[in-house]
Design a protein around this motif. Structure first.
Motif, short mmCIF file in Angstrom:
data_model
loop_
_atom_site.label_atom_id
_atom_site.label_comp_id
_atom_site.label_asym_id
_atom_site.label_seq_id
_atom_site.Cartn_x
_atom_site.Cartn_y
_atom_site.Cartn_z
N ASP A 80 -6.38 7.13 14.42
CA ASP A 80 -5.42 6.11 14.73
C ASP A 80 -4.94 5.87 12.99
O ASP A 80 -5.23 4.88 13.09
N SER A 81 -3.85 6.51 13.13
CA SER A 81 -3.33 6.14 11.30
C SER A 81 -2.57 7.24 11.12
O SER A 81 -2.51 8.42 11.24
N ASP A 82 -1.35 6.26 10.80
CA ASP A 82 -0.24 6.89 9.74
C ASP A 82 -0.15 7.74 8.77
O ASP A 82 0.14 8.70 8.49
N VAL A 83 -1.18 6.59 7.47
CA VAL A 83 -1.44 6.82 6.53
C VAL A 83 -2.90 8.66 6.93
O VAL A 83 -2.46 9.30 5.48
N LEU A 84 -3.24 7.62 7.47
CA LEU A 84 -4.78 9.11 7.44
C LEU A 84 -4.14 9.21 8.78
O LEU A 84 -4.79 10.39 9.85
N GLY A 85 -3.00 10.78 8.72
CA GLY A 85 -2.43 11.76 9.67
C GLY A 85 -3.12 13.16 9.65
O GLY A 85 -2.92 13.92 10.53
N HIS A 86 -4.11 13.37 9.03
CA HIS A 86 -4.59 14.85 8.49
C HIS A 86 -5.43 14.93 9.51
O HIS A 86 -6.42 14.45 10.15
N ALA A 87 -4.92 16.20 10.25
CA ALA A 87 -5.77 16.71 11.48
C ALA A 87 -7.35 16.97 11.21
O ALA A 87 -7.83 16.83 11.93
N THR A 88 -7.94 17.11 10.00
CA THR A 88 -8.83 16.93 9.52
C THR A 88 -9.79 15.80 9.87
O THR A 88 -11.65 15.66 10.39
N TRP A 89 -9.10 14.57 10.71
CA TRP A 89 -9.74 13.43 11.13
C TRP A 89 -10.23 13.49 11.88
O TRP A 89 -10.62 12.53 12.35
N ARG A 90 -9.68 14.62 13.10
CA ARG A 90 -10.00 14.14 14.84
C ARG A 90 -10.42 15.58 15.04
O ARG A 90 -9.87 16.65 14.43
N PHE A 91 -10.88 15.38 15.07
CA PHE A 91 -12.39 17.28 15.59
C PHE A 91 -13.33 16.75 16.42
O PHE A 91 -14.08 15.83 17.20
N PRO A 92 -14.35 17.50 16.90
CA PRO A 92 -15.02 17.59 18.05
C PRO A 92 -16.75 18.12 17.36
O PRO A 92 -16.42 18.97 16.59
N GLU A 93 -17.54 17.71 17.36
CA GLU A 93 -18.71 18.50 17.28
C GLU A 93 -19.92 18.31 18.27
O GLU A 93 -19.61 18.15 19.33
N ALA A 94 -21.22 19.22 18.34
CA ALA A 94 -21.74 18.88 19.33
C ALA A 94 -23.15 18.77 18.78
O ALA A 94 -23.06 19.68 17.08
N LEU A 95 -24.34 18.85 19.31
CA LEU A 95 -25.98 19.22 19.11
C LEU A 95 -26.90 18.73 20.00
O LEU A 95 -26.40 18.29 20.97
N SER A 96 -28.26 19.48 20.15
CA SER A 96 -29.41 19.36 21.19
C SER A 96 -30.29 19.30 19.95
O SER A 96 -30.46 18.94 18.76
N GLU A 130 -4.31 0.65 -0.53
CA GLU A 130 -2.69 0.22 -0.63
C GLU A 130 -1.53 0.94 0.29
O GLU A 130 -0.72 0.06 0.24
N GLN A 131 -1.35 2.22 0.68
CA GLN A 131 -0.69 2.95 1.60
C GLN A 131 -1.13 2.12 2.78
O GLN A 131 -0.58 1.36 3.33
N ILE A 132 -2.61 2.32 3.94
CA ILE A 132 -2.75 0.86 4.58
C ILE A 132 -1.84 0.10 4.76
O ILE A 132 -1.39 -0.62 5.21
N ARG A 133 -2.72 -1.09 4.02
CA ARG A 133 -2.31 -2.29 3.54
C ARG A 133 -0.19 -2.54 3.29
O ARG A 133 0.54 -2.82 4.72
N GLN A 134 0.58 -1.59 2.82
CA GLN A 134 1.73 -1.86 2.79
C GLN A 134 2.61 -1.14 4.34
O GLN A 134 3.19 -1.80 4.26
N ALA A 135 1.48 -0.51 4.75
CA ALA A 135 2.27 0.28 5.82
C ALA A 135 2.04 -1.01 7.46
O ALA A 135 2.35 -0.98 8.42
N GLY A 136 0.92 -1.79 7.11
CA GLY A 136 0.57 -2.97 8.21
C GLY A 136 -0.26 -2.62 8.89
O GLY A 136 -0.28 -3.49 10.36
N GLU A 137 -0.65 -1.66 8.55
CA GLU A 137 -1.22 -0.77 9.55
C GLU A 137 -3.39 -1.14 9.60
O GLU A 137 -3.81 -1.36 8.52
N THR A 138 -4.21 -0.97 10.76
CA THR A 138 -5.47 -1.30 10.89
C THR A 138 -5.91 0.94 11.74
O THR A 138 -5.35 0.58 12.52
N ALA A 139 -6.71 0.98 10.61
CA ALA A 139 -7.31 2.55 11.11
C ALA A 139 -7.98 3.05 12.41
O ALA A 139 -8.95 1.65 12.48
N ALA A 140 -7.39 2.90 13.69
CA ALA A 140 -8.46 2.89 14.94
C ALA A 140 -8.91 4.00 14.99
O ALA A 140 -8.87 5.20 15.34
N MET A 141 -10.73 3.71 14.85
CA MET A 141 -11.89 4.56 15.14
C MET A 141 -12.22 5.35 16.58
O MET A 141 -12.15 4.03 17.30
#
Length: 752
Positions: free
Chosen positions: A456-472, A422-433
């Motif tokens: 990229d999202s104002d609603v989902l602005g928490h730092a935990t949505w942006r992170f690195p990871e690795a695998l071998s 509902e917040q994302i729709r009210q903000a008129g944004e698209t969460a861009a991964m």
């Protein structure tokens, strides 16, 4: 060359069908009276190496699929006069013929057919095979109430062929684009066929292939004609992005059964087959397959006797067991080495296989928009091609794509929360991964990759949505390497994790933070030990890690260790001169590094007896390679001696021996072993013998795989035998192949 050639020992009864590449006939085995369906390759194509290789590939792929929902392959026969697949004859009709007669099927009936064929796809997927041409003509519906898959002519093991091939009306968007075939690709095609069953028409129809491609790629699925309860099932199965479909046919069966029980009751399947029985029986009665009731189907493979000069006659067993001259043996060996538990060995005089293409890595991009939620995505992931083992390559590619599939799901789940949506729709944004991928290190047996996830999202602005990871990934097995594969056992302890923390700390921006405990108590410093995190865990690094030419990159998420959320994340590089002594010897070898210098790390433990060694018997002179982790014990055969190597956690046993029993005919010894195995309820899937010895493989009566290779000389004999559970085949294919290649029998010209 002509099309009058028949598989020796079979009499043609009637033609079941013809096509561009050949014909399928119903035939009777003259010695037993059993019926079989034989698929002949047209004589025109015998000179076309590409088409003949594809025909052999179909035989090999079918031989590896063991399922009651897939038509069985009994034999493959190839001579200079012709080539043919000898298969199970099923008393039934194709779903295509059933749809011509019925047009629309009752939902329970359509669900029953879909379930059976999906189970066939699931068994094929479990063997590493993607069908790529699921359509009504390739599904047989029997009078007994079952559906079976046929025609694996377009199937592939590698998941990366770049070929746009299939039946256009049922092809998934990624198949139109020439992308790798995946289990989800078959799920899409099966759902298209299911749509046709319940509506009477295909989901998309067009005048040109380009129009059809556009519809499959972008148009919404027209669900209005579908019964309401089945719409979510079809929408899932026909999602444009394979990441939104059920990942496997097996998973789709689970969803199907849940919908069917809830909508049509617990007896839905029985009612469905009951509705189909009359039509299937009536249509079957109009075909030559009606003869099967009287004559019986071939219950077991039948040898193709006298197949022609230079061709070895077929033998009993399920799978590819009949005449294979030099080039078919080479093709099978190239295709995978271990076939249904049997190792194919090229004998002298046969054409050696060309070397496989070198393994290469390319970064792919998955982009698009979610059909139901305000989400867009542009996600990179590496993909490998080339290499000798197609099944391993598929596992590697699945592992490399898994991080972005998981990322897609996590963001989708987050956005789908009603309050967030509902917040994302009210903000008129698209969460861009966005996710970027880069290869950190590629070695012959190792690929290490780093991913950087952004949102990229104002609603989902928490730092935990942006992170690195690795695998071998282990390129020889397709296994993702975890801490237990990389670090010594003594490092995966409280003391070992303390050592790792101490070595990483100087390379971080601000060191490891402290977090408050109870008011008045001393603050606690976080560590790299996952057991110290909120919620606890094993004593393993609390970060993903990858490897470069200079050292290891640890992707530390400070907020997960207990630091303030504002601390964010950091990628910390630990050089090899501070890391080498913490690593498993086997993993250092994968990195191409030598033994480490002395350090303050805890002392290492000794390897298990027989681990990673070469065993040579002093008396008989035979030599074999012993994989790591196996325990040695003495084994004494009659008139000889040997050694047994076991690994309890895998249930695997390698036995090598020598005996003073030379001068025997290899073919006679092989026949005795086959008779003994089958007499005990086992099944032989491959066997071959020449003047120097024999090789045989298959399944024991208890279901375990066995492989035996024995060399026989004038004075003595030397042999090697593997026995292991069928569900361990994937991880044991490599060790089995390595030991067979390394085995040398010693001097067999005299007794010892």
């Amino acid at each position: 060359m002509n099309d009058t050639w028949n598989v020796p020992g079979y009499a043609e009864v009637d033609v079941l069908g013809t096509g561009g590449f050949g014909r399928v006939v119903l035939a009777k085995h003259e010695a037993t009276g059993k019926m079989a369906a034989i698929k002949y390759l047209r004589a025109d194509f015998l000179a076309d190496a590409r088409i003949v290789a594809g025909f052999r590939q179909e035989a090999w792929l079918l031989s590896g699929v063991r399922s009651p929902h897939v038509v069985r392959l009994f034999d493959f026969v190839e001579t200079p006069q012709g080539a043919a697949l000898v298969m199970e004859a099923v008393p039934g009709v194709s779903l295509r013929a059933l749809l011509v007669a019925e047009n629309v099927l009752a939902p329970e009936a359509a669900l029953a057919i879909l379930k059976g064929s999906l189970l066939g796809l699931a068994d094929a997927h479990a063997a590493g095979v993607v069908h790529r041409d699921y359509k009504p003509g390739n599904v047989l519906v029997s009078r007994e109430g079952e559906s079976k898959l046929v025609d694996f002519g377009l199937a592939t093991l590698d998941g990366h062929n770049g070929l746009t091939a299939g039946s256009p009306a049922y092809m998934a968007p990624e198949q139109w684009a020439g992308q790798p075939g995946r289990p989800a690709t078959d799920v899409y095609a099966a759902t298209c066929v299911f749509y046709q069953c319940v509506t009477g028409h295909r989901p998309f129809e067009a005048d040109t292939s380009e129009q059809l491609r556009a519809l499959h790629g972008t148009a919404a699925v027209p669900l209005e004609a579908v019964p309401e309860p089945l719409r979510p099932l079809i929408a899932r199965g026909m999602a444009k992005d394979p990441a939104w479909r059920p990942a496997t046919a097996d998973a789709f069966v689970t969803e199907l059964e849940a919908v069917a029980r809830e909508t049509y009751g617990k007896n839905w399947e029985k009612r469905g087959w009951k509705r189909l029985a009359t039509s299937a029986a009536a249509l079957t009665a109009l075909t030559p397959l009606a003869l099967l009731t009287a004559a019986g189907t071939a219950a077991a493979p039948v040898a193709a006797a006298g197949a022609g000069a230079g061709v070895t006659a077929g033998v009993s067993g399920t799978g590819v067991t009949a005449a294979m001259v030099g080039k078919i043996a080479a093709a099978v060996a190239i295709a995978g080495g271990l076939v249904a538990g049997g190792l194919v060995i090229l004998r002298s005089g046969e054409d050696p296989p060309p070397p496989p293409a070198a393994l290469s890595v390319a970064v792919q991009t998955l982009s698009g928009r979610d059909p139901a939620l305000p989400i867009s995505y542009e996600l990179q992931y590496p993909q490998v091609s080339g290499g000798a083992d197609a099944a391993v390559r598929q596992r590697v590619n699945d592992a490399l794509r898994a991080p972005i599939d998981k990322r897609l799901k996590s963001v989708r789940d987050g956005v789908a929360v009603p309050s967030t949506l509902e917040q994302i729709r009210q903000a008129g944004e698209t969460a861009a991964m966005r996710s970027s991928a880069r290869v950190l290190l590629q070695k012959p047996g190792l690929l290490s990759v780093h991913y950087e996830h952004d949102l990229d999202s104002d609603v989902l602005g928490h730092a935990t949505w942006r992170f690195p990871e690795a695998l071998s990934v282990d390129l020889t097995t397709g296994q993702v390497l975890g801490p237990q594969d990389v670090f010594r056992p003594e490092i995966l302890t409280v003391a070992g994790m303390r050592t790792l923390t101490q070595r990483l700390a100087p390379h971080t921006r601000n060191g490891f933070c402290t977090v408050p405990t109870v008011v008045g108590d001393t603050e606690r410093q976080v560590t790299m030990d996952a057991a110290d995190r909120p919620g606890g865990g094993d004593h393993v690094p609390a970060a993903t890690f990858g490897f470069t030419a200079a050292g290891a990159e640890f992707d530390i998420l400070w907020y997960e260790l207990g630091c303030a959320t504002a601390a964010g994340n950091e990628t910390v590089v630990l050089p090899y001169d501070e890391l080498d002594d913490l690593l498993q010897p086997k993993f250092r070898t994968m990195l191409g590094r030598t033994a480490p210098a002395a350090s303050s790390a805890p002392p290492s433990t000794s390897e298990k007896p027989g681990a990673g060694t070469t065993y040579t018997n002093a008396r008989f002179g035979f030599t074999t390679q012993v994989p790591p982790g196996y325990t040695a014990s003495s084994w004494v055969p009659e008139n000889g001696e040997g050694m047994r190597f076991t690994r309890d956690d895998l249930g695997a046993t390698l036995t090598v021996w020598g005996t003073n029993s030379g001068g025997r005919r290899p073919a006679d010894e092989l026949a005795r072993l086959v008779a003994s195995t089958e007499g005990d309820g086992g099944r032989v899937t491959f066997r071959t013998a020449d003047s120097e010895g024999y090789a045989v493989s298959g399944y024991l009566g208890d279901g375990r795989i066995f492989y035996e290779h024995t060399s026989i000389g004038a004075g003595s004999t030397a042999g090697l035998r593997w026995v292991y559970p069928a569900d361990r085949k994937t991880e044991l294919d490599g060790p089995v192949t390595d030991t067979v290649k390394a085995f040398t029998p010693g001097d067999l010209s005299r007794p010892h």
